[in-house]
Design an enzyme around this catalytic site. Sequence first.
Site, short mmCIF file in Angstrom:
data_model
loop_
_atom_site.label_atom_id
_atom_site.label_comp_id
_atom_site.label_asym_id
_atom_site.label_seq_id
_atom_site.Cartn_x
_atom_site.Cartn_y
_atom_site.Cartn_z
N ASP A 395 1.01 -1.20 0.11
CA ASP A 395 0.04 -0.06 0.01
C ASP A 395 0.87 1.40 0.04
O ASP A 395 0.68 2.39 -0.59
CB ASP A 395 -1.05 0.20 1.23
CG ASP A 395 -2.02 -1.05 1.31
OD1 ASP A 395 -2.18 -1.71 0.16
OD2 ASP A 395 -2.67 -1.34 2.32
P1 NAP Z 1 0.94 -3.97 3.18
O1 NAP Z 1 0.36 -3.05 2.33
O2 NAP Z 1 -0.08 -4.72 4.18
O3 NAP Z 1 1.59 -5.26 2.17
C1 NAP Z 1 2.40 -6.06 2.87
C2 NAP Z 1 2.77 -7.11 1.53
O4 NAP Z 1 3.84 -7.89 2.24
C3 NAP Z 1 1.86 -7.92 1.17
O5 NAP Z 1 1.21 -7.40 -0.06
C4 NAP Z 1 2.16 -9.36 1.33
O6 NAP Z 1 2.18 -9.71 -0.21
C5 NAP Z 1 3.70 -9.04 1.50
N1 NAP Z 1 4.32 -10.07 2.30
C6 NAP Z 1 3.47 -10.67 3.53
N2 NAP Z 1 4.43 -11.62 4.08
C7 NAP Z 1 5.52 -11.54 3.34
C8 NAP Z 1 6.66 -12.44 3.58
N3 NAP Z 1 6.75 -13.35 4.31
N4 NAP Z 1 7.77 -12.09 2.62
C9 NAP Z 1 7.56 -11.22 1.59
N5 NAP Z 1 6.43 -10.58 1.71
C10 NAP Z 1 5.53 -10.97 2.25
O7 NAP Z 1 2.03 -3.33 3.79
P2 NAP Z 1 2.51 -1.92 3.93
O8 NAP Z 1 3.12 -1.50 2.42
O9 NAP Z 1 3.63 -2.01 4.89
O10 NAP Z 1 1.33 -0.88 4.28
C11 NAP Z 1 0.86 -1.06 5.66
C12 NAP Z 1 -0.67 -0.73 5.28
O11 NAP Z 1 -1.11 -1.20 6.86
C13 NAP Z 1 -1.22 0.43 5.11
O12 NAP Z 1 -2.44 0.02 4.56
C14 NAP Z 1 -1.63 1.01 6.42
O13 NAP Z 1 -2.79 2.07 6.42
C15 NAP Z 1 -2.08 -0.17 7.26
N6 NAP Z 1 -1.97 -0.26 8.70
C16 NAP Z 1 -0.84 0.64 9.30
C17 NAP Z 1 -0.69 0.81 10.61
C18 NAP Z 1 0.44 1.53 11.31
O14 NAP Z 1 -0.02 2.08 12.33
N7 NAP Z 1 1.44 1.57 10.56
C19 NAP Z 1 -1.89 0.12 11.47
C20 NAP Z 1 -2.91 -0.61 11.02
C21 NAP Z 1 -2.94 -0.79 9.43
P3 NAP Z 1 2.09 -11.32 -0.44
O15 NAP Z 1 1.07 -11.95 0.27
O16 NAP Z 1 1.88 -11.51 -1.91
O17 NAP Z 1 3.42 -11.79 0.03
#
Ligand code: NAP
Length: 471
Positions: A395
């Site tokens: 994201d």
């Molecule tokens: P993300 O959008 O959740 O994407 C994480 C990616 O990691 C997934 O597409 C997944 O794809 C991949 N993944 C998972 N396990 C893996 C592994 N073992 N090895 C390699 N890849 C792996 O993460 P982000 O870009 O860090 O964004 C954070 C999101 O979380 C945002 O939408 C944010 O709003 C939300 N959020 C953040 C917080 C905060 O406080 N930081 C709190 C709640 C929600 P695959 O499944 O294809 O591997």
Amino acid sequence: MFIEYIVGLSGLIAAGLFIYGLKAMSSPVTAVSGIVTAGYGMVFVVGATFLNLFNVSPDARPHLLVNVALAVVALLLGCLWTGWRGRTVQMTAMPQMVAIFNGMGGGSAASLAAVSLLSDHATSGLHLSVTIVGALIGCISFTGSIIAWAKLDGRMRKPVRFGGQRIFNAALFLISLVLGALTVMQYGTPEGVLPGILFFGAALLFGVCMTLPIGGADMPVVISLYNAFTGLAVGLEGYVMGNPALMIAGMVVGSAGTLLTALMAKAMNRSLTNVLFSNFGDTASSAKGPEGEMKSADPSDAATSMRYASSVIIVPGYGLAVAQAQQKLYEFVKMLVADGVDVKFAIHPVAGRMPGHMNVLLAEAGVPYDMIYDMDDINDSFATTDVALIIGANDVVNPEALTDKSSPIYGMPILNAYKSRQVFVIKRGSGTGYSGVQNPLFFQKNCTMVFGDAQAVLSKMVEAVKALGTA
Ligand code: NAP
């Protein structure tokens, strides 16, 4: 008198330790000592509270002993449970644990208010009103945090929305206020009991209803907001109980949570009212996803490209935490740096699942702070960088946030990794990010996927660079 003085003084010392601890938590270098210091403050003030046992008349002592026994049982259960969870929780499950612990704080504040109302503790209209406001905020924080926990834990994957939801929620909030006012007005009379019970029920239900429609991508703002709510509720109930330590601790948490909420809302480029009331970002609208094919490469090919690049920016995301690959990543980075590659880390404020998640991971691996850049400081550099290496992030690098108004993440600033000459993405498959939308970056011409678990892929990349020998 002397004991009263000691208990009062211990509250002041504890408050000082909380404030010092919180200050230390603002830097990764001193964060651990900050948590330990604040913990000492808590032990100190809880211990001193038991001195009250020696401050009552002998007649009242048996009654107080029952309360002390109950408090000891609660403390033991709490210490055993949190001690066990604290030791065993996976790093990736920390956010939901924080959410549930935060909810417990809100629930405790609401319980204090209930006890205060039941024991005729309130002495004036102001006192009663503060009790009710603290109870309202505590109840919302309690049930809201439980729903946030369910969302973060993957037990509730979609926002729950229905027609007229905003009007329903507004009506429920209004009803809670009216019932709260009735409780205050009829306090001490038999007629005041039913509105009091209904008030707590409505406030608890409102916490649930307020959180159900909020989309996954907005959870960082929501968690910070409930953190602020809990602090505020605890502070207000501290006033009600005449406990300065509780008041100060609550206000410190409340103001820190408010600042964090403002920072998270800024990071998402969303106003708080927009997050709470817009029902924005139904993933169904953008479920179609981009068209085209993803190209992929072996870890060794990707590693070779980076070994011969002059600049690399690394974007870590939630997947890095899942794979616990931070040590391997830093091993890889040290090899690139030794070969003369300019390597930097770019951190998005909401990457991972809790504020500062990526900073904690990188600090754990020993990555020097001068290699780590905040989004605003590095975003312009992507366009002139040879390689952007995205590891388990999705994201936070999704260009759809800039262009697609129907996207749940529209308006959120992203790391401009898509502008780099070459982009490598390490992830296990074509899964979406937390918001549930596909990422068009992965289909771009300059983007190559390196499929696999981040730990396994990085291990292979380390081996590949080793095989190339030093420059
Ligand atoms: P993300 O959008 O959740 O994407 C994480 C990616 O990691 C997934 O597409 C997944 O794809 C991949 N993944 C998972 N396990 C893996 C592994 N073992 N090895 C390699 N890849 C792996 O993460 P982000 O870009 O860090 O964004 C954070 C999101 O979380 C945002 O939408 C944010 O709003 C939300 N959020 C953040 C917080 C905060 O406080 N930081 C709190 C709640 C929600 P695959 O499944 O294809 O591997």
